[in-house]
Design a protein around this motif. Structure first.
Motif, PDB file in Angstrom:
ATOM      1  N   ASP A 106       7.421 -11.014  -3.114  1.00 28.82           N
ATOM      2  CA  ASP A 106       6.659  -9.961  -2.449  1.00 28.82           C
ATOM      3  C   ASP A 106       5.235 -10.465  -2.201  1.00 28.82           C
ATOM      4  OD1 ASP A 106       8.874  -8.351  -2.700  1.00 28.82           O
ATOM      5  OD2 ASP A 106       8.156  -7.369  -4.520  1.00 28.82           O
ATOM      6  N   TYR A 107       4.844 -10.487  -0.935  1.00 30.63           N
ATOM      7  CA  TYR A 107       3.502 -10.909  -0.545  1.00 30.63           C
ATOM      8  C   TYR A 107       2.751  -9.706  -0.020  1.00 30.63           C
ATOM      9  CZ  TYR A 107       5.171 -15.731  -0.849  1.00 30.63           C
ATOM     10  OH  TYR A 107       5.694 -16.919  -1.295  1.00 30.63           O
ATOM     11  N   GLN A 108       1.515  -9.529  -0.485  1.00 30.05           N
ATOM     12  CA  GLN A 108       0.708  -8.371  -0.114  1.00 30.05           C
ATOM     13  C   GLN A 108      -0.561  -8.838   0.600  1.00 30.05           C
ATOM     14  OE1 GLN A 108       1.570  -4.984  -1.006  1.00 30.05           O
ATOM     15  NE2 GLN A 108       0.011  -4.544   0.542  1.00 30.05           N
ATOM     16  N   HIS A 109      -0.955  -8.112   1.657  1.00 30.33           N
ATOM     17  CA  HIS A 109      -2.209  -8.418   2.331  1.00 30.33           C
ATOM     18  C   HIS A 109      -3.319  -7.554   1.735  1.00 30.33           C
ATOM     19  CE1 HIS A 109      -5.311  -8.290   5.543  1.00 30.33           C
ATOM     20  NE2 HIS A 109      -4.976  -9.562   5.639  1.00 30.33           N
ATOM     21  N   TYR A 110      -4.398  -8.185   1.366  1.00 29.35           N
ATOM     22  CA  TYR A 110      -5.538  -7.490   0.770  1.00 29.35           C
ATOM     23  C   TYR A 110      -6.716  -7.550   1.738  1.00 29.35           C
ATOM     24  CZ  TYR A 110      -2.892  -7.716  -3.576  1.00 29.35           C
ATOM     25  OH  TYR A 110      -1.917  -7.583  -4.537  1.00 29.35           O
ATOM     26  N   SER A 118       2.265 -11.014  -4.700  1.00 34.58           N
ATOM     27  CA  SER A 118       1.942  -9.980  -5.682  1.00 34.58           C
ATOM     28  C   SER A 118       2.972  -9.898  -6.797  1.00 34.58           C
ATOM     29  CB  SER A 118       1.819  -8.622  -4.990  1.00 34.58           C
ATOM     30  OG  SER A 118       3.010  -8.316  -4.281  1.00 34.58           O
ATOM     31  N   ASN A 147       2.245  -0.923   5.077  1.00 36.52           N
ATOM     32  CA  ASN A 147       1.578  -1.257   3.811  1.00 36.52           C
ATOM     33  C   ASN A 147       1.247  -2.740   3.698  1.00 36.52           C
ATOM     34  OD1 ASN A 147       4.049  -2.477   3.269  1.00 36.52           O
ATOM     35  ND2 ASN A 147       4.745  -0.846   1.921  1.00 36.52           N
ATOM     36  N   LYS A 148       1.365  -3.470   4.837  1.00 38.67           N
ATOM     37  CA  LYS A 148       0.997  -4.889   4.910  1.00 38.67           C
ATOM     38  C   LYS A 148       1.655  -5.691   3.777  1.00 38.67           C
ATOM     39  CE  LYS A 148      -1.730  -4.390   8.472  1.00 38.67           C
ATOM     40  NZ  LYS A 148      -1.448  -2.974   8.751  1.00 38.67           N
ATOM     41  N   LYS A 149       2.995  -5.696   3.824  1.00 37.77           N
ATOM     42  CA  LYS A 149       3.735  -6.330   2.752  1.00 37.77           C
ATOM     43  C   LYS A 149       4.915  -7.113   3.316  1.00 37.77           C
ATOM     44  CE  LYS A 149       6.298  -5.231  -1.502  1.00 37.77           C
ATOM     45  NZ  LYS A 149       6.791  -4.133  -2.373  1.00 37.77           N
ATOM     46  N   TRP A 174      -3.783 -13.097   2.072  1.00 37.08           N
ATOM     47  CA  TRP A 174      -2.399 -12.843   1.696  1.00 37.08           C
ATOM     48  C   TRP A 174      -2.170 -13.463   0.335  1.00 37.08           C
ATOM     49  CZ3 TRP A 174       1.283  -9.864   3.837  1.00 37.08           C
ATOM     50  CH2 TRP A 174       1.106  -9.432   5.159  1.00 37.08           C
TER      51      TRP A 174
END
Length: 751
Positions: free
Chosen positions: A720-724, A737, A694-696, A734
């Motif tokens: 928490d870092y999320q890739h969009y 989130s 989930n690219k997190k 990045w």
């Protein structure tokens, strides 16, 4: 397949020709020790220079029980017991080369692969449950509650004292266990089962024991020694009050799907909880909590679930469930305590009177996870508030046999309920054989709130007679499991049959798949070679067949493999080859197979490594296709200095279509954990975890100051870092989130 079976047979015959251990010292089976009463004060500092130790009865006869079979240990161990009105005291004097001793300055319960001493106590003497206490050469504690059903529970904690002192000839340990931390019969004179042990990890991890162990006797606690001489002491009484305060401040993107949205900061929030425990009598304890803090300071390690059709099961770590945890255990997970998710009020009563143990738990849950079990998968939804009541009783019959009953009920605010009635038994037939069984009846009525289950429209079960929509349907179901087990020195087997009715549903337990009848047979034969590089070799195999209640064959599987232990760097090897077929969603997948291997080694006190790999042809469930499946895993443990531990793990999984090569899924999860321990109380921890599926990224620092298992201060945060991925609204990026700061203060008052 025939070639594999032939090789398997050849290896087994070759191993069986190896000589067995003959270096056997005269063992002491079921020894007896009489304890003296202290006539002076004992200072628990690990130095063993208090005068009272001179009047203690010292034990000097230890044997190696693994990998040796009651053989002479490599090093000498001495142990002694003494007591006063308040405490049971234990001393160990462990001879060894000081430069070879392995020890870690760690938090309580967190040392592994260390030198350590152990004391095991069965206060009721019926081999149903027991306390286990471990101490390493830094005086760091580890404690378990052992039960005959579940084994050792690492989440168990009691308050006790320990200290260690390293000397020129090894190390010494002193332990003080308050009688108020134990449960035992309210008799003037106590007679307990007890054993002293020592763990000596070098090229092999060796176990030494005071009581010799007969590997042809399946019940290990039955073989412990007997402690006599304690009189005029009282088990735990009084009141314990555990207040806690949690403060936190969080922030998150206002739109979690849009990295360009603003980051919304929330106000600082604080919550206060309070718990209390009262020992009504020496054998009966009541416990209650308002707004209990069930937060977990360390998040569960992520598991790969991309090809799983059922909800994952995680271990229970919350302190409230420790008292009586052994009583609630059954063969089926009839009461899975993590289904009590977010209680506002909870209470518990536990009692042990003679050979009978009873436990009762009540909880008002604010956010209830509801599992809908289906034939091949399960669904889950938050069903809101509910009231949980569970009562469990176990009666011990003779030595190492018991029968039990459980009644559990969950009432939902939206008119639904789930009730469970269970009977179980564990009967010792002989030294080697035992029979275990459990039968369950469930009564269920769904809540009435279709809006919670809109995503389940069209899903049916029970031959299409029932829907997964919450529309108030009622149904009853049953479950049954029975096993015949042989536990012996060499030949072991388990013959198992279990079934779960299509309309079975438990809302306090964990049984995510229904409508099956399953039979399986496992067997293994263990060799203990002498004068070779092997400590143990166990070829093993099992067969399993599963079919539905309509008689339709669902799964057929055969596995052949084994375990090998080596006298090199504590190396162990597991290998397996499995072949079979499975009917999933009315499609039969044949010629499924998988080969796997796992190798683990502890090269020194500073480094350990575990590597696993598997490959085969399996089902990609969500694609409804057969795929080439690959799995890899690795765990590296590094300890540059005794106060710093670094744990790194990586898990990789991939599946591609066997004909076209189309990728069904591919990804990995990596986790790194740093821990620096300044002393036994103060530590700094940092966890970083990346989920490629989930690219997190999760990054969690934490500072801990711990006075006891229950008195502790935490200060930490989560990021928490999320890739969009790039789209018309934004470029690939990045972005943080969500984020949270928190502080928890908890202190135990004992009256």
């Amino acid at each position: 397949m025939k070639t594999f079976l032939f090789l398997f047979l050849i290896i087994t015959v070759f191993i069986s020709s190896t000589a067995f251990c003959t270096d056997i010292v005269p063992p002491k089976y079921r020894p007896v020790i009489n304890i003296a009463k202290a006539n002076d004060e004992i200072k628990v500092d690990g130095n063993l220079n208090d005068p009272v130790w001179k009047i203690a009865n010292w034990i000097t006869h230890f044997v190696e029980t693994y990998p040796g079979d009651n053989t002479t240990p490599d090093v000498q161990t001495e142990a002694a017991l003494i007591y006063d009105e308040n405490n049971l005291y234990i001393a160990f004097n462990c001879k060894d080369d000081p430069g070879a001793i392995r020890a870690t300055m760690s938090q309580r319960d967190q040392f592994n692969n260390d030198d350590a001493v152990a004391i095991s106590i069965d206060t009721y003497g019926n081999a149903s449950w027991a306390y286990e206490f471990f101490v390493n050469p830094y005086g760091v504690q580890k404690d378990y509650l052992w039960s005959s059903i579940a084994g050792s529970d690492p989440g168990f904690d009691v308050i006790w004292e320990s200290a260690a002192h390293q000397t020129e000839s090894g190390y010494q340990v002193e332990i003080a266990i308050p009688f108020k931390s134990l449960r035992f019969p309210n008799n003037d004179i106590q007679t307990w089962k007890i054993n002293f042990g020592r763990i000596h990890p070098r090229e092999s991890s060796k176990n030494y024991s005071w009581a010799a162990n007969d590997r042809n006797e399946k019940c290990e606690p039955c073989q412990w020694g007997t402690l006599t001489g304690i009189s005029g002491v009282q088990p735990g009484k009084g009141i314990e009050i555990l207040p806690a305060m949690v403060a936190h401040q969080s922030g998150s993107l206002s739109n979690m799907r849009d990295p360009t949205s603003s980051f919304s900061e929330k106000k600082i929030k604080g919550e206060v909880s309070i718990g209390a425990k009262y020992s009504i009598t020496s054998d009966v304890t009541a416990e209650a909590a308002y707004n209990p803090d069930f937060s977990q300071i360390e998040a569960d390690a992520a598991q790969i679930d991309v090809n799983s059709t059922i909800s994952l099961m995680y271990p229970e770590r919350r302190p409230f469930f420790q008292e009586g945890s052994d009583i609630f255990r059954t063969m089926f997970n009839s009461f899975y305590t993590r289904t009590v998710n977010d209680p506002r009020v909870t209470a518990k009563l536990t009692g042990r009177v003679g050979n009978t143990s009873v436990a009762y738990l009540m909880a008002q849950d604010e956010n209830t996870p509801y599992i809908i079990p289906l034939d091949e998968m399960n669904l889950m939804v938050n069903s809101g508030k509910s009231l949980v009541n569970v009562i469990r009783a176990i009666h011990t019959v003779g030595e190492d046999s018991r029968v039990g009953v459980m009644v559990g009920d969950r009432r939902f605010t939206k008119n639904g309920f789930g009730t469970v009635l269970s009977f179980d038994g564990d009967i010792r037939l002989s030294n080697n054989y035992s029979w275990l069984g459990q039968i369950i009846q469930t009564y269920s009525k769904e809540p009435i709130d279709p809006s919670l289950t809109n995503d389940f429209d069209g899903i049916t079960f029970g031959r299409g007679k029932h829907t997964a929509i919450f529309d108030g349907e009622s149904f009853n179901g049953t479950a049954l499991i029975t096993e015949l087990r042989r536990n012996a020195r060499n030949w072991n087997f388990v013959i198992d049959y279990n079934q779960i009715h299509p309309l079975y549903r438990t809302e306090i337990g964990y049984d995510p798949v229904v409508n099956h009848r399953t039979g399986s047979i496992y067997t293994g034969y263990t060799f203990y070679p002498e004068n070779s590089i092997f400590t143990q070799i166990t070829p093993q195999g099992n067969v399993l067949s599963r079919w539905s209640f309509d008689g339709i064959k669902k799964i057929e599987r055969i596995n052949l493999g084994g375990y090998i232990g080596l006298k090199f760097a504590q190396t162990n090897i597991n290998f397996n080859f499995g072949q079979g077929s499975e009917l999933f969603n009315e499609v039969m997948f044949k010629n499924l197979w998988r080969v796997s291997a796992n190798i683990g080694s502890r090269f020194s006190s500073m480094i350990g490594l575990n590597i696993g790999a598997n490959y085969g042809k399996g089902i990609a469930y969500w694609a409804m296709s057969k795929g080439n499946q690959t799995g890899l895993s690795a765990t590296l443990n590094i300890k540059p200095i005794d106060r710093l531990t670094i744990d790194q793990s990586v898990n990789y999984s991939k599946s591609t279509d066997i004909e076209t090569g189309e990728e069904f899924f591919k990804g990995y999860i990596t986790r790194t954990r740093f821990q620096f321990q300044f002393n036994k109380e103060f530590s700094l921890r940092l966890v970083g975890q990346f989920n490629d599926f989930n690219k997190k990224w999760d990054i969690d620092p934490l500072v801990t100051y711990r006075l006891s298992p229950f008195s502790v201060l935490y200060v930490g945060s989560t990021y928490d870092y999320q890739h969009y991925d790039a789209n018309d609204m934004h470029e690939s990026t990045w972005k943080i989130s969500s984020r949270q700061y928190f502080m928890k203060l908890q202190y135990l008052f004992q009256i």
